[in-house]
Structure formats: C-alpha cells, structure tokens
Design an enzyme around this catalytic site. Structure first.
Site, mmCIF file in Angstrom:
data_model
loop_
_atom_site.group_PDB
_atom_site.id
_atom_site.type_symbol
_atom_site.label_atom_id
_atom_site.label_comp_id
_atom_site.label_asym_id
_atom_site.label_seq_id
_atom_site.Cartn_x
_atom_site.Cartn_y
_atom_site.Cartn_z
ATOM 1 N N ASP A 171 161.106 34.414 -10.262
ATOM 2 C CA ASP A 171 161.034 33.095 -10.881
ATOM 3 C C ASP A 171 161.774 32.125 -9.974
ATOM 4 O OD1 ASP A 171 160.473 31.487 -13.512
ATOM 5 O OD2 ASP A 171 162.510 30.976 -12.896
ATOM 6 N N GLU A 255 154.668 33.107 -9.717
ATOM 7 C CA GLU A 255 153.862 32.221 -10.552
ATOM 8 C C GLU A 255 152.869 31.453 -9.693
ATOM 9 O OE1 GLU A 255 156.103 30.000 -14.055
ATOM 10 O OE2 GLU A 255 157.265 30.170 -12.239
ATOM 11 N N ASP A 337 165.354 32.131 -16.991
ATOM 12 C CA ASP A 337 164.681 32.457 -15.735
ATOM 13 C C ASP A 337 164.501 33.960 -15.568
ATOM 14 O OD1 ASP A 337 164.694 29.746 -15.230
ATOM 15 O OD2 ASP A 337 166.586 29.832 -14.131
#
Ligand SMILES: [Zn+2]
Length: 403
Positions: A171, A255, A337
């Site tokens: 992340d 991501e 996170d």
C-alpha cells in the site's frame, strides 16, 4: 505539410516537414544562423532535427486524426538554459572508455562518477548493445545516459526463498512510502526530510528576491540544486524498495492507479505519491522479470482500504482521515494502510487457508491484470505467468553517469 523557414528577413524558404528536408535546410543555413556550428558534433544537430521531424509528424498525424490522444500542438521553441539542456549521439564513437571514463565524439574522454566496468564487460561479451547516448544538464551538473539493449538471463520462475516468503501486498501512501502486508512500514528516507526543509527555505528565499537581480539568479540555482537532490533521493528510495520487493517475494501486488484522479489532484504531497506509484509500478514490471517474481495489479475499483482484512466486511463510510480500520463484524482493529496491504496480498493468496472464509464474492473481479514486463498489459490471465517469462529477456536499461 510545409512550414516556413525565415532567414534574416529577406529570404523565406518553404521547408517540408521531413528529416531530409530539415537537414538540407539546416546545412544551407547553418553558416549564417549559427556561425559556431563547427564547434559542435554534427550529431547534436542531427539528433535535434530528428526530434523536430518526429514532433512535426506528430502534429500532422494529430491533425489528420491518425494519432490518438490529445491534440498535439506545434513544437515549442527551445533555448539554451530555458529548456532541458541536452543533446544526443546515435552514431559515432561514443561509449564507456575505461573504468570511470566515457568517450563522446567532439568532446573527448570525460571522467564520470559511476564505474563503467559492468557496461564495458557486457559490451565486450556482446551481451549489450548501445543505441544512443544523451548528454544533459540538470542543476549545473552534466549527465550522460546510455540507451542500452542488454541480454539478461531471467529466471523462469520464483526461487525457493521467494516462494517461501510468499506474495506481498504493497500500500503506497502519502505519509509513508509504503506499508507492506508483512507489517513492515517503509518510511520515506530520513535524509529526504532534511532536503525538503532546505527546499522550503530556498523556495521562500527565491520568492522574496528581486526580479532580474544577481541574487535571484543565485537563489534560482540553489533552488534547482536542491530540487535535483530531492528528486535523486526519491528515485534512490524507490529503486531500493522495488528491488527488495521483486527479489524477496514471488508475487508483488499493488493497487491500480486512478489516472483521472491523478490529473485532477492538486495537493503536492498526493501528486508526488501518485507519481511515485506510477514509477514503482514501472520498475516492478521489469524487475519482477529480472528476479523471477511477478507483478499483480488490483482492479482499480477494488476497495482495499474499506474491506476488513480479517473477515471481508466492508465499511463503505471509511474516509481518508480514518487512520485505523475498525471492523464492526469481527472486531478487528488495524492500521488502515496495513489493512489495505493485507487485502492486496490476499488477492493472490487465494489458496491460503486464512482467506477462504466468507469472501469469495468480494474477490471475483478483484484482480485486474498482471503486468508482465514487455508484454502488453491485459494479454495474460491471472495465474498464467510464472513460467510464461521468456528465459532471455532483452531489457532497455538506462545507466546514468554524472561527471
Ligand atoms: Zn472483520
């Protein structure tokens, strides 16, 4: 397409927008418009004209609708010191020349900071080919970067150690550089904070200085040096992170980017984080091939932050300011996170027992695609990579040397 070429007002010649025509025009005019032309390598002009021809072709293609994307405008005029100062060699005797030396046509042998041994060795063995050298100036320093085609023996798949370590979810954030699903927080490098402080100070000093004064020029130079230093430190940190991820784990999950959102966002910290994210993905896409691991990208609509990494419960009302994820279903309380990173890892660790309860529904569309280096994104399905990596991969690699 025909453009005009003006010369001392009285002679106006039409020049076609092609490289041969531009070259011809340049050769006819250089003695008048650039009496110093002889002092420079002809490569500098040649490469410049080549870029101009490409730029002009983009303009015509764009006008005719042959080129996708935003409309391309006429190339901007560049001036020494006002744009990025650079020139490029594509032919001639350029390349490494000794341990910390580089040879450049018309300039000669130049001392550089970086050892050239690795490149020299590869070139000698025929495992690398030079395609060009670009000399550029940033904040008062000169750089030469070689475009090199390198043959690499890429492992066919992950090593035993990488498999043992398993997948890692990453992340990327604003405050920290990254939070890993292993629970590790990768902070921004410490020295970066000091540089940022100096940067703020130098920016203020520059803003306060009088326009067109010697002090302003001095402060501009100082500001540029600090900017360059910050950029280098950031880049170094990103390379350290991506090498480590690709080397240690068999799968790296990140991501997807919110590309549209990136353009709109005007907060500096967020913009920097988004740029870093794009760069991290770019680096991971080739480094995972180098080290036998693979990169997976989560679907951009996958709610990695809003989903409980313990039970799959979703908290749709989670906002950016909520730093902790509190699950109302299983009671898990976890750093926001870290929760996102664990969710990303879970996407590929589908077979792991801890993920098998009550989350099938969430996972179906979660993996967007994997990004296997040179292959077009989206052409490979999840679960097919690993062995699909060609044993020998030619990778374009840029080596930067400062002198
Ligand atoms: Zn839960």
């Amino acid at each position: 397409m025909i453009g005009s070429y003006g010369l001392s007002g009285d002679l106006l010649t039409a020049v076609r927008w092609t490289l041969p025509a531009l070259r011809l025009a340049w050769n006819a005019a250089k003695r008048d418009v650039a009496p110093w032309w002889d002092a420079c390598s002809k490569e500098a002009f040649s490469a410049g004209l080549d870029q101009l021809a490409r730029g002009l072709k983009n303009v015509t293609d764009s006008r005719k609708g042959k080129r996708k994307g935003r409309r391309v405008g006429f190339p901007r005029f560049k001036k020494r010191g006002k744009a990025r100062d650079s020139f490029r060699y594509t032919t001639g005797a350029y390349g490494p020349a000794g341990d910390r030396r580089v040879k450049l046509p018309r300039i000669g042998r130049v001392k550089v900071h970086e050892p050239m041994g690795a490149l020299t060795g590869r070139l000698a063995e025929g495992r690398a080919r030079l395609f060009g050298a670009t000399v550029s100036r940033t904040a008062g320093r000169w750089f030469v970067s070689f475009t090199v085609d390198v043959e690499r023996d890429a492992p066919a798949g992950p090593s035993r150690r990488q498999r043992a370590a398993g997948p890692v979810g990453v992340d990327l954030g604003v405050k920290h550089r990254a939070v890993l699903s292993t629970g590790e927080t990768v902070a921004n490098p410490k020295h970066l904070a000091g540089s940022l402080r100096r940067l703020r100070k130098a920016s203020r000093a520059y803003a306060r200085s009088k326009p067109d004064s010697a002090g302003r020029r001095q402060r501009a130079a100082r500001l540029a040096r600090i900017h360059a230093r910050v950029a280098h430190q950031r880049r170094d940190g990103l390379h350290t992170l991506t090498t480590r991820l690709a080397k240690r784990h068999d799968v790296v999950v990140v991501e997807d980017l919110h590309v549209a959102g990136m353009v709109r966002n005007r907060r500096l910290a967020r913009a920097v984080a988004d740029t870093a994210m794009a760069e991290i993905r770019r680096q991971l896409s080739y480094k995972t091939i180098w080290y036998g691991s693979r990169l997976e990208v989560a679907d951009r609509w996958y709610p990695s932050s809003k989903t409980c990494s313990g039970c799959g419960w979703r908290n749709p009302s989670l906002t950016l300011s909520d730093r902790t994820f509190t699950c109302q279903s299983c009671g898990l309380v976890v750093d926001r996170d870290l929760n996102a990173a664990v969710n990303l890892r879970t996407l590929v660790a589908g077979s792991a027992s801890e993920t098998e309860n009550a989350r099938g529904g969430d996972r179906k569309t979660a993996l967007a695609r994997q990004v296997p280096g040179k292959r077009e994104p989206g052409t490979a399905r999840a679960g097919q990579t690993g062995s699909a990596v060609p044993p020998r991969t030619a990778a374009r690699q840029r080596l930067t040397h400062a002198s």
